[in-house]
Design a protein around this motif. Structure first.
Motif, PDB file in Angstrom:
ATOM      1  N   GLU A 165      40.342  35.040 -15.377  1.00 14.93           N
ATOM      2  CA  GLU A 165      41.310  33.597 -14.994  1.00 14.93           C
ATOM      3  C   GLU A 165      41.048  33.140 -13.622  1.00 14.93           C
ATOM      4  O   GLU A 165      40.534  31.919 -13.323  1.00 14.93           O
ATOM      5  CB  GLU A 165      42.670  33.658 -15.255  1.00 14.93           C
ATOM      6  CG  GLU A 165      42.757  33.815 -16.838  1.00 14.93           C
ATOM      7  CD  GLU A 165      43.031  35.546 -17.334  1.00 14.93           C
ATOM      8  OE1 GLU A 165      42.974  35.547 -18.574  1.00 14.93           O
ATOM      9  OE2 GLU A 165      42.489  36.173 -16.536  1.00 14.93           O
ATOM     10  N   LEU A 166      41.166  34.042 -12.520  1.00 11.59           N
ATOM     11  CA  LEU A 166      41.063  33.437 -11.161  1.00 11.59           C
ATOM     12  C   LEU A 166      39.551  32.966 -10.854  1.00 11.59           C
ATOM     13  O   LEU A 166      39.577  31.844 -10.408  1.00 11.59           O
ATOM     14  CB  LEU A 166      41.441  34.659 -10.301  1.00 11.59           C
ATOM     15  CG  LEU A 166      41.416  34.054  -8.768  1.00 11.59           C
ATOM     16  CD1 LEU A 166      42.301  32.960  -8.569  1.00 11.59           C
ATOM     17  CD2 LEU A 166      41.663  35.595  -7.864  1.00 11.59           C
ATOM     18  N   ARG A 167      38.610  33.550 -11.294  1.00  6.86           N
ATOM     19  CA  ARG A 167      37.169  33.224 -10.962  1.00  6.86           C
ATOM     20  C   ARG A 167      36.960  31.865 -11.931  1.00  6.86           C
ATOM     21  O   ARG A 167      36.395  31.049 -11.285  1.00  6.86           O
ATOM     22  CB  ARG A 167      36.283  34.189 -11.365  1.00  6.86           C
ATOM     23  CG  ARG A 167      34.677  34.065 -11.451  1.00  6.86           C
ATOM     24  CD  ARG A 167      34.321  33.728 -10.132  1.00  6.86           C
ATOM     25  NE  ARG A 167      33.023  33.365  -9.891  1.00  6.86           N
ATOM     26  CZ  ARG A 167      31.832  34.006  -9.302  1.00  6.86           C
ATOM     27  NH1 ARG A 167      32.208  35.469  -9.322  1.00  6.86           N
ATOM     28  NH2 ARG A 167      30.615  33.690  -9.511  1.00  6.86           N
ATOM     29  N   ASP A 168      37.646  31.869 -12.875  1.00  5.30           N
ATOM     30  CA  ASP A 168      37.300  30.720 -13.933  1.00  5.30           C
ATOM     31  C   ASP A 168      37.951  29.551 -13.123  1.00  5.30           C
ATOM     32  O   ASP A 168      37.636  28.111 -12.924  1.00  5.30           O
ATOM     33  CB  ASP A 168      37.999  30.589 -15.139  1.00  5.30           C
ATOM     34  CG  ASP A 168      37.201  31.691 -16.024  1.00  5.30           C
ATOM     35  OD1 ASP A 168      35.788  32.084 -15.734  1.00  5.30           O
ATOM     36  OD2 ASP A 168      37.660  32.105 -17.112  1.00  5.30           O
ATOM     37  N   ALA A 169      39.140  29.437 -12.420  1.00  9.13           N
ATOM     38  CA  ALA A 169      40.035  28.527 -11.749  1.00  9.13           C
ATOM     39  C   ALA A 169      39.176  28.223 -10.695  1.00  9.13           C
ATOM     40  O   ALA A 169      39.123  27.015 -10.155  1.00  9.13           O
ATOM     41  CB  ALA A 169      41.462  29.002 -11.404  1.00  9.13           C
ATOM     42  N   ILE A 170      38.532  29.268  -9.885  1.00 10.00           N
ATOM     43  CA  ILE A 170      37.865  28.860  -8.525  1.00 10.00           C
ATOM     44  C   ILE A 170      36.729  28.067  -8.921  1.00 10.00           C
ATOM     45  O   ILE A 170      36.199  27.019  -8.359  1.00 10.00           O
ATOM     46  CB  ILE A 170      37.354  30.237  -7.931  1.00 10.00           C
ATOM     47  CG1 ILE A 170      38.525  30.882  -7.367  1.00 10.00           C
ATOM     48  CG2 ILE A 170      36.381  29.792  -6.789  1.00 10.00           C
ATOM     49  CD1 ILE A 170      38.187  32.333  -6.668  1.00 10.00           C
ATOM     50  N   ASP A 171      35.742  28.321 -10.164  1.00 13.30           N
ATOM     51  CA  ASP A 171      34.649  27.703 -10.574  1.00 13.30           C
ATOM     52  C   ASP A 171      35.012  26.121 -10.819  1.00 13.30           C
ATOM     53  O   ASP A 171      34.394  25.190 -10.552  1.00 13.30           O
ATOM     54  CB  ASP A 171      33.844  28.115 -11.678  1.00 13.30           C
ATOM     55  CG  ASP A 171      33.160  29.672 -11.122  1.00 13.30           C
ATOM     56  OD1 ASP A 171      33.193  29.790  -9.830  1.00 13.30           O
ATOM     57  OD2 ASP A 171      32.985  30.610 -11.789  1.00 13.30           O
TER      58      ASP A 171
END
Length: 180
Positions: free
Chosen positions: A150-156
């Motif tokens: 989820e964090l990486r997806d939010a960053i992207d």
């Protein structure tokens, strides 16, 4: 008091255990990158943090390479876990930590953010507004069982100019050790 999606970053100026990055104190503006800032509440003793250190370091480097600042904050009461003392934070940082590691001795900043667990992440955009809070992924104790990021997806999403599909998740980890 805690922050919600769309709220601004709570201001802080905290003692930095990682002197190789930043000065003796780091504030909320010092590491704000062109594209935003990630704040992670973490500590030294939590098995969820310990099992995630390599991935936390990797996500901090990914953030920094994309002009998103990254800082860690330890708000735990060191009288509950001596391993969370400032001195032990310095020892951990000296082993190689790619971001400032800040000591919230009064726990005021954890209260302002509404941090509940370690590790718990808060992602702010370039307008200093919260766009994601919660866990890094769905398996902090075992990287081999991760099925969502989820964090990486939010960053992207942030980097693509989009609103994250998921703005909030419950973090998975140890509770913040509050002072009595």
């Amino acid at each position: 008091m805690s922050i919600s999606l769309g709220d601004g970053v709570p201001e802080f100026n905290l003692l930095n255990a990682n002197k190789s990055l930043g000065g003796e104190y780091v504030n909320s503006s010092d590491y704000f990158g062109e594209n935003g800032l990630i704040v992670v509440f973490e500590c030294n003793h939590c098995p969820y943090v310990i099992a995630s250190i390599e991935r936390i370091n990797q996500i901090s480097q990914y953030a920094n390479s994309n002009s998103i600042g990254f800082v860690g904050i330890n708000s735990n009461d060191a009288s509950v876990y001596a391993s969370d003392s400032y001195e032990n934070m310095v020892k951990r940082a000296e082993k190689g930590m790619p971001y400032p590691y800040l000591f919230d001795e009064t726990q005021e900043i954890a209260h302002r953010f509404g941090a509940k667990r370690t590790p718990e992440f808060f992602l702010f955009n370039s307008n200093r507004k919260l766009i994601y809070s919660g866990r890094m992924d769905d398996s902090p104790k075992d990287p081999n069982k991760v099925s969502t990021n989820e964090l990486r997806d939010a960053i992207d999403s942030l980097l693509n100019g989009d609103k994250p599909e998921i703005g909030f998740t419950e973090s998975i980890g140890c509770s913040v050790k509050w002072k009595a």
